[in-house]
Design a protein around this motif. Structure first.
Motif, PDB file in Angstrom:
ATOM      1  N   LEU A 184       0.828  -1.209   0.000  1.00 43.65           N
ATOM      2  CA  LEU A 184       0.000   0.000   0.000  1.00 43.65           C
ATOM      3  C   LEU A 184       0.859   1.255   0.000  1.00 43.65           C
ATOM      4  O   LEU A 184       0.597   2.198  -0.768  1.00 43.65           O
ATOM      5  N   LEU A 185       1.873   1.277   0.841  1.00 49.74           N
ATOM      6  CA  LEU A 185       2.731   2.455   0.941  1.00 49.74           C
ATOM      7  C   LEU A 185       3.461   2.723  -0.367  1.00 49.74           C
ATOM      8  O   LEU A 185       3.601   3.878  -0.788  1.00 49.74           O
ATOM      9  N   ALA A 186       3.929   1.672  -1.017  1.00 50.26           N
ATOM     10  CA  ALA A 186       4.698   1.834  -2.252  1.00 50.26           C
ATOM     11  C   ALA A 186       3.842   2.261  -3.440  1.00 50.26           C
ATOM     12  O   ALA A 186       4.346   2.852  -4.390  1.00 50.26           O
ATOM     13  N   THR A 187       2.538   1.974  -3.389  1.00 53.01           N
ATOM     14  CA  THR A 187       1.666   2.264  -4.541  1.00 53.01           C
ATOM     15  C   THR A 187       0.686   3.409  -4.287  1.00 53.01           C
ATOM     16  O   THR A 187      -0.222   3.621  -5.084  1.00 53.01           O
ATOM     17  N   ILE A 188       0.877   4.160  -3.192  1.00 59.70           N
ATOM     18  CA  ILE A 188      -0.071   5.221  -2.844  1.00 59.70           C
ATOM     19  C   ILE A 188      -0.297   6.224  -3.993  1.00 59.70           C
ATOM     20  O   ILE A 188      -1.449   6.524  -4.338  1.00 59.70           O
ATOM     21  N   PRO A 189       0.749   6.795  -4.599  1.00 62.15           N
ATOM     22  CA  PRO A 189       0.493   7.756  -5.685  1.00 62.15           C
ATOM     23  C   PRO A 189      -0.307   7.162  -6.838  1.00 62.15           C
ATOM     24  O   PRO A 189      -1.218   7.808  -7.368  1.00 62.15           O
ATOM     25  N   ALA A 190       0.027   5.922  -7.217  1.00 63.55           N
ATOM     26  CA  ALA A 190      -0.700   5.275  -8.306  1.00 63.55           C
ATOM     27  C   ALA A 190      -2.150   5.013  -7.920  1.00 63.55           C
ATOM     28  O   ALA A 190      -3.074   5.195  -8.737  1.00 63.55           O
ATOM     29  N   LEU A 191      -2.376   4.610  -6.665  1.00 63.64           N
ATOM     30  CA  LEU A 191      -3.746   4.367  -6.200  1.00 63.64           C
ATOM     31  C   LEU A 191      -4.551   5.658  -6.161  1.00 63.64           C
ATOM     32  O   LEU A 191      -5.736   5.664  -6.521  1.00 63.64           O
ATOM     33  N   VAL A 192      -3.930   6.738  -5.712  1.00 62.84           N
ATOM     34  CA  VAL A 192      -4.618   8.034  -5.670  1.00 62.84           C
ATOM     35  C   VAL A 192      -4.974   8.488  -7.078  1.00 62.84           C
ATOM     36  O   VAL A 192      -6.095   8.955  -7.337  1.00 62.84           O
ATOM     37  N   ALA A 193      -4.038   8.357  -8.009  1.00 60.88           N
ATOM     38  CA  ALA A 193      -4.302   8.741  -9.395  1.00 60.88           C
ATOM     39  C   ALA A 193      -5.444   7.917  -9.982  1.00 60.88           C
ATOM     40  O   ALA A 193      -6.343   8.458 -10.657  1.00 60.88           O
ATOM     41  N   LEU A 194      -5.431   6.628  -9.707  1.00 62.50           N
ATOM     42  CA  LEU A 194      -6.495   5.754 -10.209  1.00 62.50           C
ATOM     43  C   LEU A 194      -7.832   6.113  -9.576  1.00 62.50           C
ATOM     44  O   LEU A 194      -8.873   6.126 -10.256  1.00 62.50           O
ATOM     45  N   ALA A 195      -7.826   6.417  -8.280  1.00 62.88           N
ATOM     46  CA  ALA A 195      -9.062   6.796  -7.590  1.00 62.88           C
ATOM     47  C   ALA A 195      -9.626   8.103  -8.145  1.00 62.88           C
ATOM     48  O   ALA A 195     -10.853   8.257  -8.281  1.00 62.88           O
ATOM     49  N   ILE A 196      -8.757   9.050  -8.466  1.00 60.64           N
ATOM     50  CA  ILE A 196      -9.212  10.324  -9.034  1.00 60.64           C
ATOM     51  C   ILE A 196      -9.844  10.100 -10.397  1.00 60.64           C
ATOM     52  O   ILE A 196     -10.900  10.666 -10.716  1.00 60.64           O
ATOM     53  N   VAL A 197      -9.213   9.250 -11.213  1.00 61.95           N
ATOM     54  CA  VAL A 197      -9.764   8.951 -12.537  1.00 61.95           C
ATOM     55  C   VAL A 197     -11.144   8.327 -12.415  1.00 61.95           C
ATOM     56  O   VAL A 197     -12.088   8.679 -13.138  1.00 61.95           O
ATOM     57  N   ILE A 198     -11.276   7.382 -11.469  1.00 59.74           N
ATOM     58  CA  ILE A 198     -12.563   6.706 -11.276  1.00 59.74           C
ATOM     59  C   ILE A 198     -13.632   7.682 -10.781  1.00 59.74           C
ATOM     60  O   ILE A 198     -14.779   7.659 -11.238  1.00 59.74           O
ATOM     61  N   SER A 199     -13.253   8.561  -9.841  1.00 60.21           N
ATOM     62  CA  SER A 199     -14.234   9.488  -9.261  1.00 60.21           C
ATOM     63  C   SER A 199     -14.726  10.527 -10.260  1.00 60.21           C
ATOM     64  O   SER A 199     -15.846  11.026 -10.140  1.00 60.21           O
ATOM     65  N   ARG A 200     -13.914  10.858 -11.253  1.00 63.98           N
ATOM     66  CA  ARG A 200     -14.290  11.902 -12.205  1.00 63.98           C
ATOM     67  C   ARG A 200     -14.905  11.342 -13.479  1.00 63.98           C
ATOM     68  O   ARG A 200     -15.336  12.088 -14.348  1.00 63.98           O
ATOM     69  N   ALA A 201     -14.931  10.027 -13.591  1.00 67.21           N
ATOM     70  CA  ALA A 201     -15.524   9.412 -14.780  1.00 67.21           C
ATOM     71  C   ALA A 201     -16.937   8.935 -14.473  1.00 67.21           C
ATOM     72  O   ALA A 201     -17.266   8.610 -13.332  1.00 67.21           O
ATOM     73  N   LYS A 202     -17.777   8.931 -15.497  1.00 71.28           N
ATOM     74  CA  LYS A 202     -19.125   8.399 -15.340  1.00 71.28           C
ATOM     75  C   LYS A 202     -19.040   6.883 -15.188  1.00 71.28           C
ATOM     76  O   LYS A 202     -18.202   6.236 -15.798  1.00 71.28           O
ATOM     77  N   PHE A 203     -19.931   6.357 -14.338  1.00 64.70           N
ATOM     78  CA  PHE A 203     -19.879   4.926 -14.085  1.00 64.70           C
ATOM     79  C   PHE A 203     -20.162   4.145 -15.361  1.00 64.70           C
ATOM     80  O   PHE A 203     -21.111   4.407 -16.091  1.00 64.70           O
ATOM     81  N   SER A 204     -19.298   3.192 -15.635  1.00 62.24           N
ATOM     82  CA  SER A 204     -19.453   2.335 -16.812  1.00 62.24           C
ATOM     83  C   SER A 204     -18.712   1.037 -16.526  1.00 62.24           C
ATOM     84  O   SER A 204     -18.138   0.845 -15.448  1.00 62.24           O
ATOM     85  N   LEU A 205     -18.710   0.159 -17.501  1.00 56.29           N
ATOM     86  CA  LEU A 205     -17.991  -1.091 -17.343  1.00 56.29           C
ATOM     87  C   LEU A 205     -16.495  -0.826 -17.130  1.00 56.29           C
ATOM     88  O   LEU A 205     -15.830  -1.496 -16.324  1.00 56.29           O
ATOM     89  N   THR A 206     -15.971   0.212 -17.818  1.00 56.67           N
ATOM     90  CA  THR A 206     -14.551   0.533 -17.703  1.00 56.67           C
ATOM     91  C   THR A 206     -14.196   0.985 -16.300  1.00 56.67           C
ATOM     92  O   THR A 206     -13.194   0.547 -15.724  1.00 56.67           O
ATOM     93  N   THR A 207     -15.025   1.872 -15.721  1.00 52.59           N
ATOM     94  CA  THR A 207     -14.743   2.348 -14.368  1.00 52.59           C
ATOM     95  C   THR A 207     -14.929   1.230 -13.343  1.00 52.59           C
ATOM     96  O   THR A 207     -14.252   1.188 -12.318  1.00 52.59           O
ATOM     97  N   GLY A 208     -15.882   0.328 -13.615  1.00 52.12           N
ATOM     98  CA  GLY A 208     -16.068  -0.814 -12.724  1.00 52.12           C
ATOM     99  C   GLY A 208     -14.847  -1.716 -12.710  1.00 52.12           C
ATOM    100  O   GLY A 208     -14.401  -2.164 -11.646  1.00 52.12           O
ATOM    101  N   ILE A 209     -14.275  -1.951 -13.889  1.00 54.81           N
ATOM    102  CA  ILE A 209     -13.069  -2.760 -13.981  1.00 54.81           C
ATOM    103  C   ILE A 209     -11.905  -2.045 -13.297  1.00 54.81           C
ATOM    104  O   ILE A 209     -11.097  -2.673 -12.600  1.00 54.81           O
ATOM    105  N   ALA A 210     -11.826  -0.726 -13.480  1.00 57.61           N
ATOM    106  CA  ALA A 210     -10.764   0.057 -12.844  1.00 57.61           C
ATOM    107  C   ALA A 210     -10.866  -0.007 -11.323  1.00 57.61           C
ATOM    108  O   ALA A 210      -9.855  -0.069 -10.617  1.00 57.61           O
ATOM    109  N   SER A 211     -12.101   0.002 -10.803  1.00 55.53           N
ATOM    110  CA  SER A 211     -12.295  -0.100  -9.355  1.00 55.53           C
ATOM    111  C   SER A 211     -11.810  -1.446  -8.829  1.00 55.53           C
ATOM    112  O   SER A 211     -11.193  -1.534  -7.761  1.00 55.53           O
ATOM    113  N   LEU A 212     -12.102  -2.496  -9.573  1.00 56.18           N
ATOM    114  CA  LEU A 212     -11.643  -3.826  -9.174  1.00 56.18           C
ATOM    115  C   LEU A 212     -10.127  -3.952  -9.278  1.00 56.18           C
ATOM    116  O   LEU A 212      -9.524  -4.799  -8.611  1.00 56.18           O
ATOM    117  N   ALA A 213      -9.523  -3.104 -10.101  1.00 54.80           N
ATOM    118  CA  ALA A 213      -8.072  -3.180 -10.301  1.00 54.80           C
ATOM    119  C   ALA A 213      -7.293  -2.719  -9.075  1.00 54.80           C
ATOM    120  O   ALA A 213      -6.135  -3.102  -8.900  1.00 54.80           O
TER     121      ALA A 213
END
Length: 256
Positions: A17-46
């Motif tokens: 978790l500590l080593a991937t924090i920036p990547a996780l934050v970036a991914l979370a921001i992308v998910i939060s700003r995108a409309k829910f779809s199959l792509t965002t659902g897959i990204a959340s599971l990632a």
């Protein structure tokens, strides 16, 4: 989470978790700003998959680093500390620990003369004794030892993720920098700009932490602390063996 023991959680998943924090934050921001779809659902599971993969990589790379560190420092600390030539523990205590090892693994105590001739001649004896201790010191009774083992595992695994984390941060900073440079052409709104700046700032701070706080020396220090505590756990077994049995209380007989 319920299926994870304390060691797996703190020594494997915390570093991931500590080593991937920036990547996780970036991914979370992308998910939060995108409309829910199959792509965002897959990204959340990632996100949990990314953490699990990082934990697995950290363990494998950490084990390889462990072998390299031991080779560079003269051997495993739980072995080297038991040698006659090592002064970490006093000679009288080590004599008792060697006798305890011998009683558990059914091997004769190594001779000091043999070690002087070849410093690694009797390391197999200490390795087997240490293995016996590791197998028989699991449980709440040896909480201090577990804490030292977790600290060592945490530092070792985090060191294993040092360079992957730095490379990921460099990629994030470059990517965010590109979007900030092209924000006029891309019609980037203020919220997106702020989010990109947050990712850049986090990646920079995180890189400084990984570069200067995560080091081989910190792993060596933790490994020696754990090894010392492992050897000292002999005192618990020796004390139990030496303790006299309590006399049984006489049974009270009812008067007839």
């Amino acid at each position: 989470m319920k299926g994870l023991d304390s060691y797996a959680l703190k020594a494997r998943y915390y570093p991931a978790l500590l080593a991937t924090i920036p990547a996780l934050v970036a991914l979370a921001i992308v998910i939060s700003r995108a409309k829910f779809s199959l792509t965002t659902g897959i990204a959340s599971l990632a996100i949990p998959v990314l953490v699990f993969a990082a934990a697995d990589i950290a363990r494998r790379v950490g084990k390889r680093l462990e072998e390299k560190i031991y080779a560079e420092s003269g051997g495993k600390p739980s072995v080297t500390m038991m040698r006659y030539s090592d002064g970490t523990l006093d000679a009288a205590s080590k004599e008792g620990y060697r006798a305890f090892y011998a009683s558990k693994i059914n091997q004769p105590i190594p001779a000091e003369e043999a070690e002087k001739a070849n410093v690694k001649a009797d390391d197999a004896f200490y390795e087997r004794g240490g293995a016996w201790l590791r197998e028989n010191t699991r449980g709440k009774k040896f909480g201090v030892l577990l804490a030292e083992n977790i600290t060592y595992g945490y530092r070792r695994n985090l060191l294993g993720l040092k360079w992957p984390a730095l490379l990921t941060n460099a990629a994030l900073i470059s990517l965010c920098g590109y979007f900030l440079y092209k924000k006029g052409e891309l019609n980037t709104d203020d919220e997106t700009t702020i989010a990109l700046l947050i990712v850049v700032a986090l990646a920079v701070v995180h890189s400084l932490f990984m570069a200067f706080s995560v080091s081989k020396q910190s792993v060596i220090e933790a490994s020696r602390q754990y090894a010392r505590q492992l050897i000292l756990s002999c005192e618990t077994f020796i004390g139990t063996q030496a303790a006299p049995a309590k006399p049984s209380k006489p049974r009270k007989t009812k008067a007839k």
